[in-house]
Scaffold this active site. Structure first.
Site, PDB file in Angstrom:
ATOM      1  CG  PHE A   1     -91.893 -57.086  24.292  1.00  0.00           C
ATOM      2  CD1 PHE A   1     -93.179 -57.016  23.804  1.00  0.00           C
ATOM      3  CD2 PHE A   1     -91.635 -56.615  25.573  1.00  0.00           C
ATOM      4  CE1 PHE A   1     -94.195 -56.498  24.584  1.00  0.00           C
ATOM      5  CE2 PHE A   1     -92.652 -56.098  26.344  1.00  0.00           C
ATOM      6  CZ  PHE A   1     -93.928 -56.048  25.858  1.00  0.00           C
ATOM      7  CB  SER A  18     -90.682 -38.470  24.952  1.00  0.00           C
ATOM      8  OG  SER A  18     -89.946 -39.219  24.005  1.00  0.00           O
ATOM      9  CG  HIS A  38     -90.038 -42.569  22.957  1.00  0.00           C
ATOM     10  ND1 HIS A  38     -91.018 -41.647  23.253  1.00  0.00           N
ATOM     11  CD2 HIS A  38     -90.675 -43.767  22.889  1.00  0.00           C
ATOM     12  CE1 HIS A  38     -92.195 -42.250  23.340  1.00  0.00           C
ATOM     13  NE2 HIS A  38     -92.016 -43.546  23.129  1.00  0.00           N
ATOM     14  CD  GLU A  68     -94.470 -46.334  23.463  1.00  0.00           C
ATOM     15  OE1 GLU A  68     -93.803 -45.626  22.672  1.00  0.00           O
ATOM     16  OE2 GLU A  68     -94.777 -47.505  23.224  1.00  0.00           O
ATOM     17  CG  ASP A  83     -98.544 -55.126  13.970  1.00  0.00           C
ATOM     18  OD1 ASP A  83     -98.106 -55.138  12.804  1.00  0.00           O
ATOM     19  OD2 ASP A  83     -97.883 -54.769  14.953  1.00  0.00           O
TER      20      ASP A  83
HETATM   21  P1  FAD Z   1     -95.613 -48.654   8.130  1.00  0.00           P
HETATM   22  O1  FAD Z   1     -94.684 -47.518   8.178  1.00  0.00           O
HETATM   23  O2  FAD Z   1     -96.850 -48.537   7.317  1.00  0.00           O
HETATM   24  O3  FAD Z   1     -94.779 -49.929   7.663  1.00  0.00           O
HETATM   25  C1  FAD Z   1     -95.271 -51.237   7.855  1.00  0.00           C
HETATM   26  C2  FAD Z   1     -94.596 -52.196   6.902  1.00  0.00           C
HETATM   27  O4  FAD Z   1     -95.099 -52.012   5.587  1.00  0.00           O
HETATM   28  C3  FAD Z   1     -93.083 -52.043   6.785  1.00  0.00           C
HETATM   29  O5  FAD Z   1     -92.538 -53.340   6.599  1.00  0.00           O
HETATM   30  C4  FAD Z   1     -92.901 -51.208   5.536  1.00  0.00           C
HETATM   31  O6  FAD Z   1     -91.638 -51.438   4.910  1.00  0.00           O
HETATM   32  C5  FAD Z   1     -94.037 -51.721   4.676  1.00  0.00           C
HETATM   33  N1  FAD Z   1     -94.591 -50.773   3.737  1.00  0.00           N
HETATM   34  C6  FAD Z   1     -94.850 -49.457   3.936  1.00  0.00           C
HETATM   35  N2  FAD Z   1     -95.422 -48.925   2.830  1.00  0.00           N
HETATM   36  C7  FAD Z   1     -95.561 -49.942   1.928  1.00  0.00           C
HETATM   37  C8  FAD Z   1     -96.105 -50.052   0.614  1.00  0.00           C
HETATM   38  N3  FAD Z   1     -96.645 -48.987  -0.002  1.00  0.00           N
HETATM   39  N4  FAD Z   1     -96.075 -51.258   0.008  1.00  0.00           N
HETATM   40  C9  FAD Z   1     -95.537 -52.367   0.605  1.00  0.00           C
HETATM   41  N5  FAD Z   1     -95.014 -52.312   1.866  1.00  0.00           N
HETATM   42  C10 FAD Z   1     -95.031 -51.123   2.504  1.00  0.00           C
HETATM   43  N6  FAD Z   1     -98.474 -50.664  17.365  1.00  0.00           N
HETATM   44  C11 FAD Z   1     -99.723 -50.513  17.849  1.00  0.00           C
HETATM   45  O7  FAD Z   1    -100.611 -51.311  17.510  1.00  0.00           O
HETATM   46  N7  FAD Z   1    -100.039 -49.511  18.714  1.00  0.00           N
HETATM   47  C12 FAD Z   1     -99.127 -48.595  19.118  1.00  0.00           C
HETATM   48  O8  FAD Z   1     -99.432 -47.694  19.896  1.00  0.00           O
HETATM   49  C13 FAD Z   1     -97.780 -48.714  18.607  1.00  0.00           C
HETATM   50  N8  FAD Z   1     -96.839 -47.817  18.934  1.00  0.00           N
HETATM   51  C14 FAD Z   1     -95.585 -47.910  18.360  1.00  0.00           C
HETATM   52  C15 FAD Z   1     -94.647 -46.908  18.650  1.00  0.00           C
HETATM   53  C16 FAD Z   1     -93.380 -46.953  18.072  1.00  0.00           C
HETATM   54  C17 FAD Z   1     -92.395 -45.867  18.386  1.00  0.00           C
HETATM   55  C18 FAD Z   1     -93.026 -48.042  17.226  1.00  0.00           C
HETATM   56  C19 FAD Z   1     -91.648 -48.133  16.643  1.00  0.00           C
HETATM   57  C20 FAD Z   1     -93.953 -49.026  16.929  1.00  0.00           C
HETATM   58  C21 FAD Z   1     -95.248 -48.967  17.492  1.00  0.00           C
HETATM   59  N9  FAD Z   1     -96.232 -49.915  17.193  1.00  0.00           N
HETATM   60  C22 FAD Z   1     -97.505 -49.785  17.724  1.00  0.00           C
HETATM   61  C23 FAD Z   1     -95.926 -51.054  16.323  1.00  0.00           C
HETATM   62  C24 FAD Z   1     -96.296 -50.780  14.853  1.00  0.00           C
HETATM   63  O9  FAD Z   1     -97.672 -50.525  14.741  1.00  0.00           O
HETATM   64  C25 FAD Z   1     -95.907 -52.019  14.054  1.00  0.00           C
HETATM   65  O10 FAD Z   1     -94.514 -52.142  13.989  1.00  0.00           O
HETATM   66  C26 FAD Z   1     -96.545 -52.112  12.690  1.00  0.00           C
HETATM   67  O11 FAD Z   1     -96.297 -53.434  12.184  1.00  0.00           O
HETATM   68  C27 FAD Z   1     -95.985 -51.141  11.658  1.00  0.00           C
HETATM   69  O12 FAD Z   1     -96.392 -49.874  11.869  1.00  0.00           O
HETATM   70  P2  FAD Z   1     -95.719 -48.641  11.054  1.00  0.00           P
HETATM   71  O13 FAD Z   1     -96.453 -47.441  11.443  1.00  0.00           O
HETATM   72  O14 FAD Z   1     -94.270 -48.676  11.249  1.00  0.00           O
HETATM   73  O15 FAD Z   1     -96.104 -49.101   9.577  1.00  0.00           O
END
Ligand code: FAD
Length: 278
Positions: free
Chosen positions: A208, A8, A258, A10, A101
């Site tokens: 990055f 895939s 990916h 991106e 973020d």
């Molecule tokens: P989560 O899974 O919610 O985790 C975030 C943090 O919070 C982690 O440190 C986790 O350990 C912690 N955490 C989770 N649950 C809890 C809780 N209940 N209490 C305390 N801590 C907790 N960013 C963008 O803005 N746009 C995009 O399109 C984008 N695409 C991405 C695609 C991929 C494949 C990846 C790997 C990252 C992408 N990101 C994108 C970056 C991502 O949004 C950031 O890394 C963001 O900081 C975390 O997102 P997450 O969904 O992993 O968060």
């Protein structure tokens, strides 16, 4: 090596008409590799989000599967509901669900604080309409309290209804293998697809990697630094190292690859061809 490893690819949404035109031409070339889907990132801010929608719908109109990324931080349930409805009506079947973020200066985290809450909300609102991908971090998320806490956060996303995961990019094979084994030991068995970042520029990659907590191993950093402005050598080294990583991942049973294309066709195409997948 199997030729059946799915790939895939991106993109990020282009911010100018010229960027959109370049992406169309990159996409036409990348489509020849027959990726399972093209995903499109999603950022904070209205105009950026509109460009995600435009890019997603354009990909779909071209006849490819489009997988929009959707982040929840700083947003509301009603706003996310509207976006889901828009995608549902357009026949989108796959979403990459993320926390995202907060842009600097913004303090309100919104109504859904973590990605597991977004996944649960998507399932509540839309049932099985979407295949949900979530993010995974073999080298752990930079804000994670501990590796264990991050693993449990990943498990919560899967328990909330994620079907599969895409990892942050990494150059340490062992980090991926260790993460995959740790998930299996927890009883988390969704496919965890490695995210692959081709190397085209050292300075961009270093920026990055610092921001997202992906390590460039010391030996690679030293080699890349030693090439200075010699972009041909950087590219040649990058292709060699990343192709080798992909070969090892496939041999280790990775369920797919990916590619973070950075909207460029060349590096991804070359790696996929060298792997004999395209
Ligand atoms: P989560 O899974 O919610 O985790 C975030 C943090 O919070 C982690 O440190 C986790 O350990 C912690 N955490 C989770 N649950 C809890 C809780 N209940 N209490 C305390 N801590 C907790 N960013 C963008 O803005 N746009 C995009 O399109 C984008 N695409 C991405 C695609 C991929 C494949 C990846 C790997 C990252 C992408 N990101 C994108 C970056 C991502 O949004 C950031 O890394 C963001 O900081 C975390 O997102 P997450 O969904 O992993 O968060």
């Amino acid at each position: 090596m199997t030729k059946n490893t799915p790939i895939s690819i991106e993109f990020f949404p282009p911010q100018t008409n010229e960027g959109a035109e370049k992406l169309r031409s990159a996409r036409a070339k990348l489509a020849e590799l027959q990726p399972e889907f093209f995903s499109v990132t999603f950022g904070a801010g209205g105009s950026t989000q509109d460009r995600t929608f435009e890019t997603v719908f354009e990909i779909q109109q071209e006849g490819h599967e489009a997988a929009p990324h959707l982040s929840c931080i700083g947003s509301t349930r009603s706003n996310i509901r509207l976006i889901l409805e828009r995608y549902r009506k357009a026949g989108i079947h796959r979403i990459v669900a993320l926390r995202g973020d907060l842009p600097s200066g913004v303090v309100d985290p919104g109504e859904l604080r973590y990605a597991n809450e977004l996944v649960a909300f998507i399932r509540e609102e839309t049932g099985d309409q979407f295949h949900i991908e979530v993010a995974a971090y073999p080298e752990y998320h930079p804000q994670a309290r501990s590796p264990e806490a991050d693993l449990l956060a990943f498990q919560r996303k899967v328990e909330a209804g994620a079907n599969s995961a895409i990892t942050q990019y990494f150059y340490n094979l062992d980090a991926y293998l260790h993460f995959r084994d740790a998930c299996a030991a927890l009883g988390v068995h969704v496919p965890i697809v490695p995210g692959i970042m081709p190397i085209v520029s050292f300075s961009k990659l270093a920026r990055f990697s610092d921001a997202c907590g992906a390590e460039i191993p010391r030996w690679m950093r030293r080699k890349l630094e030693s090439f200075g402005d010699d972009t041909d050598s950087i590219r040649a080294f990058g292709l060699e190292v990343v192709t080798r990583l992909c070969e090892q991942l496939i041999a280790a049973g990775a369920p797919g690859l990916h590619f973070y294309s950075m909207n460029q066709a060349g590096p991804t195409t070359e790696i996929v061809r060298r792997l004999g997948l395209g």
